[in-house]
Design an enzyme around this catalytic site. Sequence first.
Site, PDB file in Angstrom:
ATOM      1  N   CYS A 113       0.812  -1.231   0.000  1.00 54.62           N
ATOM      2  CA  CYS A 113       0.000   0.000   0.000  1.00 54.62           C
ATOM      3  C   CYS A 113       0.839   1.273   0.000  1.00 54.62           C
ATOM      4  CB  CYS A 113      -0.956   0.000   1.183  1.00 54.62           C
ATOM      5  SG  CYS A 113      -2.154  -1.330   1.099  1.00 54.62           S
ATOM      6  N   HIS A 254      -2.840   7.357   3.421  1.00 53.50           N
ATOM      7  CA  HIS A 254      -3.339   6.159   2.736  1.00 53.50           C
ATOM      8  C   HIS A 254      -4.730   5.834   3.268  1.00 53.50           C
ATOM      9  CE1 HIS A 254      -3.872   2.210   1.248  1.00 53.50           C
ATOM     10  NE2 HIS A 254      -3.596   1.594   2.379  1.00 53.50           N
ATOM     11  N   ASN A 284     -10.012   0.533   0.448  1.00 53.50           N
ATOM     12  CA  ASN A 284      -8.542   0.552   0.395  1.00 53.50           C
ATOM     13  C   ASN A 284      -8.099   0.080  -0.994  1.00 53.50           C
ATOM     14  OD1 ASN A 284      -5.803   0.047   0.601  1.00 53.50           O
ATOM     15  ND2 ASN A 284      -5.927  -0.935   2.604  1.00 53.50           N
TER      16      ASN A 284
HETATM   17  N1  COA Z   1     -18.290  -8.506   9.351  1.00 47.73           N
HETATM   18  C1  COA Z   1     -18.686  -8.912  10.559  1.00 47.73           C
HETATM   19  N2  COA Z   1     -17.843  -9.351  11.518  1.00 47.73           N
HETATM   20  C2  COA Z   1     -16.539  -9.364  11.214  1.00 47.73           C
HETATM   21  C3  COA Z   1     -16.035  -8.947   9.973  1.00 47.73           C
HETATM   22  C4  COA Z   1     -16.976  -8.511   9.018  1.00 47.73           C
HETATM   23  N3  COA Z   1     -16.622  -8.091   7.795  1.00 47.73           N
HETATM   24  N4  COA Z   1     -14.700  -9.069   9.982  1.00 47.73           N
HETATM   25  C5  COA Z   1     -14.349  -9.539  11.185  1.00 47.73           C
HETATM   26  N5  COA Z   1     -15.457  -9.728  11.936  1.00 47.73           N
HETATM   27  C6  COA Z   1     -15.544 -10.228  13.300  1.00 47.73           C
HETATM   28  C7  COA Z   1     -14.368 -11.100  13.672  1.00 47.73           C
HETATM   29  O1  COA Z   1     -14.562 -12.406  13.199  1.00 47.73           O
HETATM   30  C8  COA Z   1     -14.369 -11.012  15.178  1.00 47.73           C
HETATM   31  O2  COA Z   1     -15.355 -11.886  15.658  1.00 47.73           O
HETATM   32  P1  COA Z   1     -15.105 -12.765  16.985  1.00 47.73           P
HETATM   33  O3  COA Z   1     -14.891 -11.744  18.073  1.00 47.73           O
HETATM   34  O4  COA Z   1     -16.348 -13.549  17.087  1.00 47.73           O
HETATM   35  O5  COA Z   1     -13.870 -13.568  16.688  1.00 47.73           O
HETATM   36  C9  COA Z   1     -14.876  -9.585  15.446  1.00 47.73           C
HETATM   37  O6  COA Z   1     -15.491  -9.146  14.225  1.00 47.73           O
HETATM   38  C10 COA Z   1     -13.788  -8.617  15.844  1.00 47.73           C
HETATM   39  O7  COA Z   1     -12.697  -8.796  14.977  1.00 47.73           O
HETATM   40  P2  COA Z   1     -11.421  -7.883  15.065  1.00 47.73           P
HETATM   41  O8  COA Z   1     -10.469  -8.313  14.007  1.00 47.73           O
HETATM   42  O9  COA Z   1     -10.930  -7.823  16.475  1.00 47.73           O
HETATM   43  O10 COA Z   1     -12.050  -6.467  14.719  1.00 47.73           O
HETATM   44  P3  COA Z   1     -11.347  -5.053  14.663  1.00 47.73           P
HETATM   45  O11 COA Z   1     -12.100  -4.107  15.520  1.00 47.73           O
HETATM   46  O12 COA Z   1      -9.866  -5.135  14.845  1.00 47.73           O
HETATM   47  O13 COA Z   1     -11.642  -4.601  13.168  1.00 47.73           O
HETATM   48  C11 COA Z   1     -10.477  -4.455  11.081  1.00 47.73           C
HETATM   49  C12 COA Z   1     -11.136  -5.374  12.102  1.00 47.73           C
HETATM   50  C13 COA Z   1      -9.873  -5.339  10.011  1.00 47.73           C
HETATM   51  C14 COA Z   1     -11.557  -3.573  10.483  1.00 47.73           C
HETATM   52  C15 COA Z   1      -9.397  -3.574  11.766  1.00 47.73           C
HETATM   53  O14 COA Z   1      -8.557  -4.377  12.553  1.00 47.73           O
HETATM   54  C16 COA Z   1      -8.566  -2.835  10.764  1.00 47.73           C
HETATM   55  O15 COA Z   1      -9.059  -1.991  10.045  1.00 47.73           O
HETATM   56  N6  COA Z   1      -7.246  -3.109  10.711  1.00 47.73           N
HETATM   57  C17 COA Z   1      -6.361  -2.483   9.767  1.00 47.73           C
HETATM   58  C18 COA Z   1      -6.445  -3.237   8.482  1.00 47.73           C
HETATM   59  C19 COA Z   1      -5.858  -2.476   7.350  1.00 47.73           C
HETATM   60  O16 COA Z   1      -6.203  -1.344   7.129  1.00 47.73           O
HETATM   61  N7  COA Z   1      -4.984  -3.128   6.580  1.00 47.73           N
HETATM   62  C20 COA Z   1      -4.364  -2.572   5.461  1.00 47.73           C
HETATM   63  C21 COA Z   1      -3.244  -1.680   5.853  1.00 47.73           C
HETATM   64  S1  COA Z   1      -2.459  -1.071   4.464  1.00 47.73           S
END
Ligand code: COA
Length: 327
Positions: A113, A254, A284
């Site tokens: 990215c 980004h 993204n």
């Molecule tokens: N819809 C519904 N539930 C979802 C889901 C979706 N699309 N994706 C994940 N979940 C669930 C998970 O399975 C988890 O369930 P569980 O508690 O039963 O295991 C719960 O939601 C929480 O997951 P978690 O990963 O802790 O959520 P989070 O608050 O960290 O949010 C992201 C997840 C991915 C949105 C967040 O971590 C994020 O944005 N990270 C950065 C990712 C990124 O930008 N990457 C690219 C960088 S260049």
Amino acid sequence: MIRARVAGTGSYIPEKVLTNLDLEKFLDTSDEWIVTRTGIRERHIAAVDENTSDLASEAARQALQMAGVGAEEIDLIVVGTVTGEFNFPSTACLVQKNLNARRAFAFDVSAACSGFLFALSNAVNYHRSGAVKRSLVIGAEVMSRTVDWKDRNTCVLFGDGAGALVLVNDESERGILSTHLHTDGSFWELLFQPRPSGWGPGASAEHATQEMGFLKMQGNEVFKVAVKLLSDVALEALAANGLTRDELKLIFPHQANKRILDAIGKRLGLSADKIFVNVDRVANTSSASIPIALDEANRQGLLAPQDLILINAFGGGFTWGSALIRW
Ligand code: COA
């Protein structure tokens, strides 16, 4: 001193829109979850016959048109991408062919990215050295072909698109003031995409399934590191130029997640109106995210000559970086 100045911007976003409500139809997710955790409402998906070089070429044509520069005048084409349609030739070579930019030399840069920032930094150095006078810097991705559409943890986050800048030499105070790049390969396992063919460290027995080529991510770990490094590298760029955050017209981080953008704003002490946001509409788009955002802001009339803007990116590797631009 020769600087590379932005003379034109362009972008291309595929026509097909995939909303969160569309995702609800085949994935255990909800519009409410996605909007609350990411700020994303919809993303665009390339048509089956659209490849990364097609998106990149269209963005480049628009940037050239705005700059009033002909493709045959371009000396260098650099494309930041991790989703080129071939291992080789590079996407940049295909863009050169599509535009008939015969005198340019062309290559791709792979920094996930942060790819656009790494591409930009390369081009800036060629300008400064006097080796090129006019360049095209592009970020282009078809991320929809890297994700597992059964994996709700990743597929909801990404979209397709391309953005491009035309850079020209300038000896005034306008242009790219500095670029700052970093990598730390020890974090590679938090965000990576193994080769579908089974090469590389992702090719352990546990990954040797049909899902092998899909992007893998530990979202919450990535989130924490991204916020810190994106903020640190923004401050690094300001300090290197003896400038303060109050002098910034806008910043273009980004576009990964609205919560990351909000957290950066907080850490940098910037009000929300100084942070450009379009992640809600395009998700993204990896390397394409910053040049698409710049083109949108430019065409909306938000950028005037002499405005000070900052761009900062973060991606798999980890890779991260920033640039300060006197528009
Ligand atoms: N819809 C519904 N539930 C979802 C889901 C979706 N699309 N994706 C994940 N979940 C669930 C998970 O399975 C988890 O369930 P569980 O508690 O039963 O295991 C719960 O939601 C929480 O997951 P978690 O990963 O802790 O959520 P989070 O608050 O960290 O949010 C992201 C997840 C991915 C949105 C967040 O971590 C994020 O944005 N990270 C950065 C990712 C990124 O930008 N990457 C690219 C960088 S260049």
